[in-house]
Design a protein around this motif. Structure first.
Motif, PDB file in Angstrom:
ATOM      1  N   TRP A  56      34.759  38.703 -35.514  1.00 26.50           N
ATOM      2  CA  TRP A  56      34.930  39.665 -36.508  1.00 26.50           C
ATOM      3  C   TRP A  56      36.349  39.856 -37.235  1.00 26.50           C
ATOM      4  O   TRP A  56      36.477  40.044 -38.354  1.00 26.50           O
ATOM      5  CB  TRP A  56      34.691  40.841 -35.720  1.00 26.50           C
ATOM      6  CG  TRP A  56      34.597  42.177 -36.405  1.00 26.50           C
ATOM      7  CD1 TRP A  56      33.984  42.750 -37.612  1.00 26.50           C
ATOM      8  CD2 TRP A  56      35.696  43.347 -36.407  1.00 26.50           C
ATOM      9  NE1 TRP A  56      34.281  43.810 -38.283  1.00 26.50           N
ATOM     10  CE2 TRP A  56      35.392  44.419 -37.333  1.00 26.50           C
ATOM     11  CE3 TRP A  56      36.744  43.674 -35.595  1.00 26.50           C
ATOM     12  CZ2 TRP A  56      36.001  45.561 -37.487  1.00 26.50           C
ATOM     13  CZ3 TRP A  56      37.562  44.933 -35.620  1.00 26.50           C
ATOM     14  CH2 TRP A  56      37.231  45.762 -36.660  1.00 26.50           C
ATOM     15  N   LYS A  57      37.388  39.612 -36.173  1.00 27.93           N
ATOM     16  CA  LYS A  57      38.669  39.694 -36.895  1.00 27.93           C
ATOM     17  C   LYS A  57      39.012  38.336 -37.759  1.00 27.93           C
ATOM     18  O   LYS A  57      39.761  38.774 -38.949  1.00 27.93           O
ATOM     19  CB  LYS A  57      39.784  39.383 -35.864  1.00 27.93           C
ATOM     20  CG  LYS A  57      40.121  40.621 -34.659  1.00 27.93           C
ATOM     21  CD  LYS A  57      40.746  41.791 -35.688  1.00 27.93           C
ATOM     22  CE  LYS A  57      41.323  42.620 -34.700  1.00 27.93           C
ATOM     23  NZ  LYS A  57      42.104  43.692 -35.673  1.00 27.93           N
TER      24      LYS A  57
ATOM     25  N   GLY B  25      36.951  37.831 -40.060  1.00 24.62           N
ATOM     26  CA  GLY B  25      36.262  38.223 -41.308  1.00 24.62           C
ATOM     27  C   GLY B  25      34.768  37.958 -41.521  1.00 24.62           C
ATOM     28  O   GLY B  25      34.138  37.647 -42.527  1.00 24.62           O
TER      29      GLY B  25
ATOM     30  N   ASN C 100      36.214  46.060 -42.420  1.00 24.10           N
ATOM     31  CA  ASN C 100      37.416  44.875 -42.025  1.00 24.10           C
ATOM     32  C   ASN C 100      37.353  43.919 -43.323  1.00 24.10           C
ATOM     33  O   ASN C 100      37.974  42.627 -43.076  1.00 24.10           O
ATOM     34  CB  ASN C 100      37.111  44.327 -40.813  1.00 24.10           C
ATOM     35  CG  ASN C 100      35.579  43.471 -40.844  1.00 24.10           C
ATOM     36  OD1 ASN C 100      34.756  43.887 -41.408  1.00 24.10           O
ATOM     37  ND2 ASN C 100      35.925  42.329 -40.078  1.00 24.10           N
ATOM     38  N   ASP C 101      36.800  44.189 -44.583  1.00 24.51           N
ATOM     39  CA  ASP C 101      36.687  43.468 -45.669  1.00 24.51           C
ATOM     40  C   ASP C 101      36.457  41.913 -45.094  1.00 24.51           C
ATOM     41  O   ASP C 101      37.033  40.950 -45.474  1.00 24.51           O
ATOM     42  CB  ASP C 101      38.226  43.422 -46.211  1.00 24.51           C
ATOM     43  CG  ASP C 101      38.292  42.839 -47.405  1.00 24.51           C
ATOM     44  OD1 ASP C 101      37.188  42.717 -48.219  1.00 24.51           O
ATOM     45  OD2 ASP C 101      39.414  42.181 -48.080  1.00 24.51           O
ATOM     46  N   PRO C 102      35.122  41.747 -44.806  1.00 26.81           N
ATOM     47  CA  PRO C 102      34.791  40.526 -44.184  1.00 26.81           C
ATOM     48  C   PRO C 102      34.330  39.343 -45.570  1.00 26.81           C
ATOM     49  O   PRO C 102      34.088  39.789 -46.520  1.00 26.81           O
ATOM     50  CB  PRO C 102      33.130  40.863 -43.713  1.00 26.81           C
ATOM     51  CG  PRO C 102      32.860  42.235 -44.560  1.00 26.81           C
ATOM     52  CD  PRO C 102      33.940  42.793 -45.005  1.00 26.81           C
ATOM     53  N   LYS C 103      34.690  38.315 -44.963  1.00 27.08           N
ATOM     54  CA  LYS C 103      34.353  37.084 -46.072  1.00 27.08           C
ATOM     55  C   LYS C 103      32.814  36.764 -45.925  1.00 27.08           C
ATOM     56  O   LYS C 103      32.061  36.252 -46.825  1.00 27.08           O
ATOM     57  CB  LYS C 103      35.260  35.810 -45.609  1.00 27.08           C
ATOM     58  CG  LYS C 103      36.565  36.063 -45.608  1.00 27.08           C
ATOM     59  CD  LYS C 103      37.469  34.872 -45.061  1.00 27.08           C
ATOM     60  CE  LYS C 103      38.877  35.274 -44.976  1.00 27.08           C
ATOM     61  NZ  LYS C 103      39.174  35.987 -43.969  1.00 27.08           N
TER      62      LYS C 103
ATOM     63  N   MET D  18      31.935  38.019 -51.354  1.00 28.22           N
ATOM     64  CA  MET D  18      31.651  37.570 -49.872  1.00 28.22           C
ATOM     65  C   MET D  18      30.190  36.916 -49.906  1.00 28.22           C
ATOM     66  O   MET D  18      29.519  36.792 -50.915  1.00 28.22           O
ATOM     67  CB  MET D  18      31.518  38.683 -49.013  1.00 28.22           C
ATOM     68  CG  MET D  18      30.409  39.778 -49.198  1.00 28.22           C
ATOM     69  SD  MET D  18      30.539  41.238 -48.089  1.00 28.22           S
ATOM     70  CE  MET D  18      29.210  42.160 -48.691  1.00 28.22           C
TER      71      MET D  18
END
Length: 260
Positions: free
Chosen positions: A76-77, A79, A161-164, A196
């Motif tokens: 998760w960290k 992305g 968390n502004d994921p990719k 994304m």
């Protein structure tokens, strides 16, 4: 360049080979549907990408980072966001408080007592809710929201968390047709705006045909087809393995209009 690259991925449970050496790639800006009949290995594949299951073999690379062996929080960290088949929200909290909890977690502040959680990045949380069309209901408890609206809140949480990469497990399960279309149209919009990628599992073929850029088809743990949905719908192997006689599939085909 691909954002996600899966190579030789394998997983066994006892003597059963649930996933057998599958390969696929996913670039940014694309929605990739992962489909197949029950027991095809979809959930196992999905959960290995998310870190809930550890692969026995193969590699899962995200922007050059190996995910195999990492716990879900570490992934998760890096992305990766996720939504679940049954929406995961705190029912007693308001919509904005749910998103604030996600922001606290993203900033490693969940155990901090330095300020009231209800004030933490409220404006940012409201903005995230606005992106999914839920700003007007920000202060309503999730317990009183319609199910389709709860799924929107969950989506806001997933992008906190502004994921990719966004993983969506059966995103339209339990939703009415209009709710399904609204949620997937919103997801498509976010993919374009945020650049994304989305990997999603889905049983509703109308959703796959309407919103997936590509799809991969699994059967008995192996990847049997990959390509654009409207091309693969006519693939005899896909029809045979996924739809049996193909009669059900023909009905779905008839309901799908060719793109303009």
């Amino acid at each position: 360049m691909s954002l996600l690259k899966v190579s030789g991925l394998g997983k066994s449970f006892g003597g059963v080979r649930a996933v057998d050496g599958i390969n696929f790639e996913l670039p940014a800006g694309e929605l990739l549907a992962l489909i197949g009949p029950n027991g095809a290995g979809k959930s196992t594949t999905f959960n290995m990408v998310n870190g809930q299951l550890r692969a026995d073999s193969g590699s899962i690379m995200l922007n050059g980072n190996e995910l195999v062996g990492l716990p879900p929080r570490s992934i998760w960290k890096l992305g990766v966001g996720r939504t679940f088949q049954i929406a995961e929200t705190f029912a007693s909290l308001t919509a904005v408080e749910n998103v604030q909890m996600a922001l606290l977690s993203a900033d490693n502040k969940l155990l901090s007592t330095w300020r009231r959680a209800s004030a933490y990045k409220r404006n940012q949380a409201i903005d995230l809710l606005d992106q999914v069309g839920m700003a007007a209901q920000a202060d309503r408890p999730c317990s009183v929201l319609a199910y389709g609206d709860v799924k929107r809140v969950e989506l806001a949480i997933a992008i906190a968390n502004d994921p990719k990469l966004l993983l969506m497990d059966e995103p339209t399960a339990g939703m009415a047709p209009k709710e399904r279309n609204d949620l997937m149209a919103l997801t498509k919009k976010l993919v374009i705006e945020r650049g994304m990628a989305v990997l999603f599992t889905e049983h509703s073929m109308d959703v796959v045909f309407a919103y997936a850029d590509r799809m991969i088809v699994l059967a008995r743990g192996r990847l049997i087809a990959e390509g654009k949905p409207l091309e693969l719908r006519d693939d005899p192997k896909v029809q045979e393995v996924y739809f049996g006689s193909g009669k059900t599939f023909e009905k779905k085909k008839a309901a799908v209009k060719e793109p303009a």
